[in-house]
Design a protein around this motif. Structure first.
Motif, PDB file in Angstrom:
ATOM      1  N   MET A   1       0.844  -1.212   0.000  1.00  0.00           N
ATOM      2  CA  MET A   1       0.000   0.000   0.000  1.00  0.00           C
ATOM      3  C   MET A   1       0.874   1.254   0.000  1.00  0.00           C
ATOM      4  O   MET A   1       2.052   1.217   0.353  1.00  0.00           O
ATOM      5  CB  MET A   1      -0.862   0.035   1.262  1.00  0.00           C
ATOM      6  N   ASN A   2       0.254   2.380  -0.317  1.00  0.00           N
ATOM      7  CA  ASN A   2       1.006   3.619  -0.368  1.00  0.00           C
ATOM      8  C   ASN A   2       1.047   4.254   1.016  1.00  0.00           C
ATOM      9  O   ASN A   2       0.299   5.159   1.330  1.00  0.00           O
ATOM     10  CB  ASN A   2       0.388   4.584  -1.384  1.00  0.00           C
ATOM     11  N   ALA A   3       1.929   3.723   1.854  1.00  0.00           N
ATOM     12  CA  ALA A   3       2.030   4.239   3.221  1.00  0.00           C
ATOM     13  C   ALA A   3       2.705   5.600   3.201  1.00  0.00           C
ATOM     14  O   ALA A   3       3.497   5.898   2.312  1.00  0.00           O
ATOM     15  CB  ALA A   3       2.830   3.284   4.083  1.00  0.00           C
ATOM     16  N   ILE A   4       2.362   6.421   4.197  1.00  0.00           N
ATOM     17  CA  ILE A   4       2.926   7.767   4.246  1.00  0.00           C
ATOM     18  C   ILE A   4       4.222   7.725   5.056  1.00  0.00           C
ATOM     19  O   ILE A   4       4.225   7.238   6.193  1.00  0.00           O
ATOM     20  CB  ILE A   4       1.940   8.741   4.913  1.00  0.00           C
ATOM     21  N   PHE A  63      -0.119  15.897   4.539  1.00  0.00           N
ATOM     22  CA  PHE A  63      -1.408  15.220   4.407  1.00  0.00           C
ATOM     23  C   PHE A  63      -2.153  15.666   3.157  1.00  0.00           C
ATOM     24  O   PHE A  63      -3.322  16.040   3.212  1.00  0.00           O
ATOM     25  CB  PHE A  63      -2.277  15.453   5.650  1.00  0.00           C
ATOM     26  N   SER A  66      -3.908  19.201   3.192  1.00  0.00           N
ATOM     27  CA  SER A  66      -4.849  19.583   4.250  1.00  0.00           C
ATOM     28  C   SER A  66      -4.180  20.464   5.290  1.00  0.00           C
ATOM     29  O   SER A  66      -4.853  21.111   6.082  1.00  0.00           O
ATOM     30  CB  SER A  66      -5.389  18.354   4.968  1.00  0.00           C
ATOM     31  N   LEU A 130     -12.510  20.468  11.581  1.00  0.00           N
ATOM     32  CA  LEU A 130     -11.981  19.648  12.681  1.00  0.00           C
ATOM     33  C   LEU A 130     -11.154  20.502  13.635  1.00  0.00           C
ATOM     34  O   LEU A 130     -11.260  20.367  14.864  1.00  0.00           O
ATOM     35  CB  LEU A 130     -11.145  18.499  12.123  1.00  0.00           C
TER      36      LEU A 130
ATOM     37  N   ARG B 139      -8.490   1.270   2.618  1.00  0.00           N
ATOM     38  CA  ARG B 139      -7.304   1.708   1.886  1.00  0.00           C
ATOM     39  C   ARG B 139      -7.012   3.191   2.067  1.00  0.00           C
ATOM     40  O   ARG B 139      -5.857   3.600   2.024  1.00  0.00           O
ATOM     41  CB  ARG B 139      -7.495   1.449   0.386  1.00  0.00           C
ATOM     42  N   TYR B 142      -6.408   5.205   6.583  1.00  0.00           N
ATOM     43  CA  TYR B 142      -5.150   5.429   7.296  1.00  0.00           C
ATOM     44  C   TYR B 142      -4.064   5.970   6.384  1.00  0.00           C
ATOM     45  O   TYR B 142      -2.912   6.051   6.778  1.00  0.00           O
ATOM     46  CB  TYR B 142      -4.677   4.133   7.951  1.00  0.00           C
ATOM     47  N   THR B 143      -4.381   6.276   5.157  1.00  0.00           N
ATOM     48  CA  THR B 143      -3.364   6.837   4.275  1.00  0.00           C
ATOM     49  C   THR B 143      -3.752   8.261   3.881  1.00  0.00           C
ATOM     50  O   THR B 143      -3.253   9.223   4.436  1.00  0.00           O
ATOM     51  CB  THR B 143      -3.214   5.972   3.021  1.00  0.00           C
ATOM     52  N   GLN B 144      -4.719   8.332   2.967  1.00  0.00           N
ATOM     53  CA  GLN B 144      -5.082   9.650   2.463  1.00  0.00           C
ATOM     54  C   GLN B 144      -5.765  10.500   3.528  1.00  0.00           C
ATOM     55  O   GLN B 144      -5.550  11.702   3.601  1.00  0.00           O
ATOM     56  CB  GLN B 144      -6.022   9.448   1.270  1.00  0.00           C
ATOM     57  N   VAL B 146      -5.671  10.079   6.913  1.00  0.00           N
ATOM     58  CA  VAL B 146      -5.212   9.807   8.272  1.00  0.00           C
ATOM     59  C   VAL B 146      -5.292  11.057   9.150  1.00  0.00           C
ATOM     60  O   VAL B 146      -5.606  10.979  10.341  1.00  0.00           O
ATOM     61  CB  VAL B 146      -3.771   9.235   8.245  1.00  0.00           C
ATOM     62  N   TYR B 147      -5.089  12.215   8.543  1.00  0.00           N
ATOM     63  CA  TYR B 147      -5.123  13.461   9.311  1.00  0.00           C
ATOM     64  C   TYR B 147      -6.511  13.713   9.883  1.00  0.00           C
ATOM     65  O   TYR B 147      -6.679  13.975  11.079  1.00  0.00           O
ATOM     66  CB  TYR B 147      -4.676  14.612   8.420  1.00  0.00           C
TER      67      TYR B 147
END
Lengths: 474, 204
Positions: A1-4, A63, A66, A130, B139, B142-144, B146-147
């Motif tokens: 997966m595309n982890a950050i 992010f 954001s 938020l 998917r 927790y990636t795109q 996550v914030y």
């Protein structure tokens, strides 16, 4: 997966430090008896560290856009975190004497400051919402912090109900904007809104209603006097300082970066709000007997003046807003340092008449308060004059002559009630003296007073920093 | 094509009617029950859009937990609704005026409804193909996103701290079982030996 990768979160480091620190201190508070002092100290250090971190971070986004760090965010974050730290320092003595010492107070302030940072850096509507909720939810709780006092719980409940209403309006505005532009990111909205449209304007109005509530601008100011009066005094000091800065920051960022295509539409709203706030702040404060209520109306008026700068919609105007907010912060914390020391052996007092003859019972305190009041009124050569000068300059350069004239007239009316307090302090028969001021309040008052007095000697650094910060928004 | 449309109008119609009954019902318990009906119909709408995961979450979380909690609260609070309604007629003219203005403005907006020219380029996320709902959400959560996810979690933490700060009271003088203390008792603290002389009793 595309982890950050973890390193991509660096722009959010101050907020991460604050949030993680708040959770660590929460554990300390929960598992150690009588740890309020320790938690307070830790929270102050965390806020100072976050302010330095925020100032040192380079530009960047995290992010997926954001979360933005630019000159504007750096400037406002230093103010907001610094303001929170000072408010916390000022609360130490009050909470100890009033037996309100609970470790959760500092935790809530920390989490609120986290929300402020997120709000200032928000790059889209969801991050905005938020951040705003995180900031406000903590504020509702600290307003009701003295839960055995009817007035404090009333203040908390009133703030909560009206705040929920304003959040609803803000969300409705966000959803309309999303519906008409198809995106939540500010950059995307700016691209899609180039041609405007009545639906977008409609959403904008609701968005502004939410913002105006948070900065307590007319016509969404009704909560301010009651909440300031009812909440414990250090909480009112905190309300007047840090959250206002964060809310004003997002007001400016959202307007400038998301709606550059429809300037005439939002300009007329901001002009109306600015005029209404200045005028109401000036006239409604005249009849006040309670100094906390007076400060509430004074803050409504000052938000109006700051919005004059935003109304111009230019980099100069935003620079004026930044200068105004920094000087406003210094004036307000100084004035609240005095209000927090209005303590007689039988308890706190908060009537303006209690200040009578202060020049004889406590000349130093009277001198500094008089200095701050002159500055709040905007009398040269004190800092408050320069604050007003820069916002009016921005308005005049943008051709908003009427707005500038009304602003100057409102500040003349406002000067009346500030000078009335000076007269009461210096020429009325002395009332009973106050107990000696705690050391930390003396320090805050001294620094704030000297800043206001000596600002004109060397104003360049602040003006230049504000100018650079404002440019980063355009 | 006719059957999906039929179901859409069924779910949507019942949902709006139930939502109306939530505010119109005289008995607050009935209001909550209508709220549950509205949730179930909204879940039906989600299923029709292909968002099964959201539909199930709506049933489990909102109907199963939130609405039941509501029901408890409403039953435990003794709210006198007749008294609350007393001011209603007094404020009706002002409310109706504001409502009318609002309606007019809304009509203006709906009348001007055009999709902006920039919209097609800014649409954020295309619907993924070949994966089910749960996986698609997993998917990106927790990636795109996550914030947002973490920020919402911190907001909930504040709500928790706030609720505890404002309501928790440590009462003094309440007798509680302290097992550690019970186990730690020794002979010296537990029993007292009294030397009773014959024929005198313990005395007074």
């Amino acid at each position: 997966m595309n982890a950050i990768p973890l390193s991509s979160m660096t722009p959010a480091l101050p907020e991460i430090v604050l949030a993680a620190g708040a959770m660590a201190l929460l554990m300390v508070g929960a598992f150690r008896e009588r740890s309020a002092q320790l938690v307070n100290l830790g929270a102050i250090m965390l806020l100072v560290a976050a302010a330095f971190l925020a100032a040192a971070l380079p530009d960047g986004t995290a992010f997926g856009g954001s979360f933005t760090v630019d000159g504007f965010a750096r400037f406002m974050k230093v103010l907001a975190f610094g303001g929170s730290a000072v408010a916390l320092v000022m609360s130490l003595d009050y909470l100890a004497v009033e037996k309100q010492q609970k470790f959760e107070f500092a935790i809530l302030i920390l989490l609120s400051a986290t929300g402020m940072g997120m709000l200032i850096s928000a790059g889209d509507l969801i991050a905005l919402y938020l951040g705003l909720e995180l900031m406000s939810l903590s504020l509702y709780v600290v307003a009701a912090f003295n839960r055995d006092s009817v007035r404090s719980t009333e203040a908390g409940l009133k703030y909560f109900v009206l705040g929920a209403l304003s959040s609803g309006m803000l969300l409705y505005g966000c959803s309309l904007i999303y519906g008409f532009t198809g995106t939540v990111s500010f950059a995307g909205i700016a691209k899609a809104s180039a041609n405007g449209g009545i639906g977008l304007t409609f959403g904008l109005v609701f968005l502004f209603a939410g913002f105006c509530f948070k900065v307590s601008a007319v016509p969404f100011h009704m909560w301010t006097p009651d909440v300031y009066e009812g909440a414990p005094t250090p909480v009112s000091a905190f309300f007047a300082a840090a959250p206002k800065i964060a809310a004003m920051a997002i007001f400016a960022r959202a307007t400038i970066s998301a709606f550059p295509g429809i300037v005439p539409q939002w300009q007329q709203i901001v002009v109306f709000v600015a005029i209404a706030s200045m005028v109401l702040g000036a006239f409604a404060a005249i009849g006040q007997r309670n100094i906390k209520r007076l400060m509430a109306y004074s803050s409504i008026g000052h938000m109006g003046f700051a919005l004059v700068g935003l109304a111009s919609g230019t980099a100069e105007g935003v620079q004026g807003v930044l200068v105004y907010m920094s000087i406003y912060l210094a004036m307000t914390v100084g004035a609240f340092a005095v209000i927090l020391s209005m303590r007689r052996p039988e308890g706190m007092v908060e009537q303006i008449s209690d200040l009578a003859g202060l020049s004889r019972t406590n000349p130093a305190m009277a001198f500094f308060l008089a200095l701050l009041l002159f500055s709040l009124a905007g009398i040269p050569p004190l800092a408050g004059f320069f604050a007003k000068y820069y916002v009016f300059l921005g308005a005049i350069k943008a051709g908003l002559y009427g707005l500038a004239v009304i602003g100057v007239l409102a500040s003349v009316v406002g000067a009346y009630y500030y000078l009335l307090i000076v007269k009461i302090m210096y020429f009325d028969e002395p009332a009973k003296g106050f107990q000696p001021m705690p050391g930390e309040l003396k320090a805050v008052l001294g620094v704030a007073g000297l800043f206001n007095l000596l600002f004109f000697v060397y104003p360049a650094p602040l003006i230049a920093a504000a100018g650079a910060a404002a440019k980063s928004l355009f | 094509m006719i059957i999906p449309a039929l179901f859409f109008y069924l779910f949507a119609g019942v949902c709006i009617a139930a939502a109306f009954m939530v505010i119109a019902a005289k008995n607050p318990v009935h209001s909550v029950l209508y709220l549950i009906l509205a949730f179930v119909n909204a879940a039906g709408l989600f299923v029709m859009m292909g968002a099964e995961f959201l539909a199930m979450i709506l049933i489990v979380v909102y109907v199963g937990a939130v609405a039941v909690l509501f029901l408890f609260v409403v039953m435990m609070l003794d709210v006198d609704f007749a008294e609350l309604r007393q001011g209603f007629l007094q404020y009706l003219p002002v409310g109706a005026l504001v409502g009318a203005i609002f309606l007019a403005e809304l009509l203006l907006v709906v009348g001007a409804w055009v999709i902006g020219p920039g919209v097609p380029q800014t649409i954020a996320a295309p619907i993924p193909t070949g994966v089910n709902n749960t996986e698609a959400i997993g998917r990106v959560l927790y990636t795109q996103y996550v914030y947002y996810f973490q920020a919402a979690a911190v907001v909930l933490l504040v709500a928790m701290i706030g609720a505890i700060v404002l309501t928790l009271r440590h009462k003094t003088g309440v007798k509680r079982q302290d097992i550690g203390e019970q186990v730690a008792r020794t002979k010296a603290t537990a029993i007292e030996i009294v030397n009773v002389k014959p024929g005198q009793g313990l005395g007074a």
